[in-house]
Motif scaffolding. Structure first.
Motif, short mmCIF file in Angstrom:
data_model
loop_
_atom_site.label_atom_id
_atom_site.label_comp_id
_atom_site.label_asym_id
_atom_site.label_seq_id
_atom_site.Cartn_x
_atom_site.Cartn_y
_atom_site.Cartn_z
N GLU A 154 7.67 -9.48 13.72
CA GLU A 154 9.12 -9.54 13.51
C GLU A 154 9.73 -8.17 13.57
O GLU A 154 9.31 -7.27 12.86
CB GLU A 154 9.48 -10.18 12.15
N GLN A 195 3.57 -0.47 2.63
CA GLN A 195 4.83 -1.15 2.31
C GLN A 195 4.75 -1.79 0.92
O GLN A 195 3.74 -2.42 0.57
CB GLN A 195 5.12 -2.23 3.37
N THR A 247 3.10 -5.51 -0.57
CA THR A 247 2.16 -6.09 0.40
C THR A 247 0.74 -6.11 -0.16
O THR A 247 0.44 -5.48 -1.17
CB THR A 247 2.13 -5.27 1.70
N THR A 248 -0.12 -6.80 0.56
CA THR A 248 -1.53 -6.86 0.17
C THR A 248 -2.19 -5.49 0.30
O THR A 248 -3.15 -5.20 -0.41
CB THR A 248 -2.30 -7.89 1.03
N GLN A 249 -1.70 -4.64 1.22
CA GLN A 249 -2.32 -3.31 1.32
C GLN A 249 -1.92 -2.44 0.13
O GLN A 249 -2.74 -1.69 -0.38
CB GLN A 249 -2.05 -2.58 2.65
N ARG A 309 0.44 -15.37 -4.96
CA ARG A 309 1.63 -15.96 -4.34
C ARG A 309 1.63 -17.48 -4.48
O ARG A 309 2.69 -18.09 -4.64
CB ARG A 309 1.72 -15.53 -2.87
N ASP A 358 -1.34 -4.02 8.16
CA ASP A 358 -2.23 -5.02 8.77
C ASP A 358 -2.60 -4.62 10.20
O ASP A 358 -1.77 -4.06 10.93
CB ASP A 358 -1.56 -6.39 8.83
N ALA A 374 6.94 -13.79 7.45
CA ALA A 374 6.81 -12.34 7.48
C ALA A 374 5.36 -11.90 7.56
O ALA A 374 4.96 -10.92 6.94
CB ALA A 374 7.48 -11.74 6.23
N GLY A 375 4.56 -12.65 8.31
CA GLY A 375 3.14 -12.30 8.39
C GLY A 375 2.52 -12.24 7.02
O GLY A 375 1.66 -11.41 6.74
N ALA A 376 2.95 -13.13 6.15
CA ALA A 376 2.55 -13.06 4.75
C ALA A 376 1.16 -13.62 4.55
O ALA A 376 0.84 -14.73 4.99
CB ALA A 376 3.55 -13.82 3.88
N THR A 377 0.35 -12.86 3.87
CA THR A 377 -1.03 -13.24 3.60
C THR A 377 -1.08 -14.32 2.52
O THR A 377 -0.30 -14.29 1.57
CB THR A 377 -1.80 -12.00 3.10
N SER A 393 10.97 -9.68 6.98
CA SER A 393 11.08 -8.24 6.81
C SER A 393 10.86 -7.68 8.21
O SER A 393 9.72 -7.55 8.66
CB SER A 393 10.01 -7.77 5.81
N ASP A 449 10.35 -5.39 10.22
CA ASP A 449 9.85 -4.02 10.42
C ASP A 449 8.40 -4.06 10.84
O ASP A 449 7.62 -3.16 10.52
CB ASP A 449 9.98 -3.23 9.09
N TRP A 450 8.00 -5.12 11.51
CA TRP A 450 6.58 -5.39 11.62
C TRP A 450 6.21 -6.02 12.97
O TRP A 450 5.88 -7.19 13.05
CB TRP A 450 6.23 -6.36 10.48
N1 ARG Z 1 0.14 -9.29 5.33
C1 ARG Z 1 0.67 -8.40 4.35
C2 ARG Z 1 1.12 -9.16 3.13
O1 ARG Z 1 1.27 -10.33 3.16
C3 ARG Z 1 1.81 -7.56 4.88
C4 ARG Z 1 2.92 -8.29 5.55
C5 ARG Z 1 4.08 -7.39 5.91
N2 ARG Z 1 5.05 -8.11 6.66
C6 ARG Z 1 6.21 -7.60 7.09
N3 ARG Z 1 6.98 -8.38 7.80
N4 ARG Z 1 6.55 -6.38 6.84
O2 ARG Z 1 1.33 -8.62 2.08
#
Ligand code: ARG
Length: 289
Positions: free
Chosen positions: A46, A145, A148-150, A105, A191, A97-100, A39, A41-42
């Motif tokens: 990325e 977003q 997401t975890t937030q 998940r 994040d 995608a910086g995924a937590t 994604s 946008d981050w």
């Molecule tokens: N770390 C958070 C999650 O995993 C947000 C990641 C958003 N990453 C992005 N590429 N927009 O939910």
């Protein structure tokens, strides 16, 4: 004699082909091509530069690990909340995608080793008088977003606890930041590493952190049917043990992200030729005054 030997070789060949067909022998498990979903946008993980390159810490890690481990990649930009479904429906092989790392998940996907960590930054406009407490109560509209975890944190800890906020979910972080800057929402949460990048380029500030201490991983399909995880984890370890790691960290976490298009135009070609030289030059270029 010759005919005999040929006959013997053909015999061996037939046995080997049979073993392959039976699945007892298999060619190297490493996949030839991995389709990566992100994604974009981050920053600094990325995003897409002025010349349409996928850039960022995750993107370069993916390109570098692919080179080291010897497979091709294709990167697809998909909304964050569609990435896990895309894995499940086999549209992509891996999510970068910086995924937590989360329990939910892990029920539907498998995760690589962790490679970074962060918490959640709470952002408001520069002139806003909100603080970390007032930002998250009292009828404020709070954005994050979708998927997401937030978004989950705000939903579970505030909305479901009847705290009076209006939760606004966005397909991309860019749209959320734009609405924050334009005053359409009061607060946006992302994040910490991304929040720090966003405040550098927008008239916004971070008023505090939600200390969720999240670990970032790459996700693959549940059960890893394509045997991608061992290849990724091994590649990640190789990068971490080489000077490439520190140079990527410097480039993306200490460097000036606004320089990315120029630096990539100058050194991006090195990704095909010399990975250490690429990372070294990228960090030098991004950190130059
Ligand atoms: N770390 C958070 C999650 O995993 C947000 C990641 C958003 N990453 C992005 N590429 N927009 O939910």
């Amino acid at each position: 004699m010759i005919i005999n030997k040929l006959g013997k070789n053909i015999g061996i060949l037939i046995i080997i082909v049979a073993l392959i067909a039976m699945g007892i022998l298999s060619a190297s498990a490493a996949p030839e091509k991995i389709i990566i979903g992100t994604s974009a946008d981050w920053p600094p993980f990325e995003w897409i530069d002025a010349n349409n390159n996928f850039v960022g810490f995750d993107m370069d890690l993916m390109k570098i690990i692919a080179k080291i481990q010897g497979y091709e990649i294709e990167i697809q930009d998909i909304g964050f909340d569609s990435l896990i479904p895309a894995l499940q429906s086999d549209r992509i092989d891996l999510m970068a995608a910086g995924a937590t790392l989360t329990e939910e998940r892990l029920e539907v996907a498998d995760a690589s080793n962790t490679y970074w960590s962060g918490s959640q930054g709470v952002m408001v406009t520069e002139e806003s008088e909100l603080n970390i407490a007032t930002a998250l109560i009292g009828g404020k509209s709070v954005g994050a977003q979708r998927g997401t975890t937030q978004a989950d944190w705000l939903e579970e800890n505030l909305v479901q606890a009847d705290v009076n906020i209006k939760l606004e979910l966005y397909e991309t972080n860019d749209l959320g930041i734009m609405d924050l800057v334009n005053g359409r929402i009061d607060v946006f949460v992302a994040d910490t590493p991304a929040a720090e990048a966003f405040v550098k380029n927008n008239p916004i500030k971070i008023v505090g952190t939600i200390n969720t201490e999240e670990e970032y991983v790459f996700y693959v399909q549940k059960g890893d049917p394509k045997e991608i995880l061992p290849v990724i984890n091994e590649g990640l370890a190789k990068v971490q043990q080489s000077p490439i790691w520190d140079n990527l960290v410097n480039a993306y976490f200490m460097g000036d992200l606004n320089k990315i298009s120029d630096c990539y135009a100058e050194f991006g070609d090195l990704l095909d030729k010399d990975l250490e030289a690429f990372a070294h030059n990228l960090s030098k270029c991004m950190m130059a005054d």
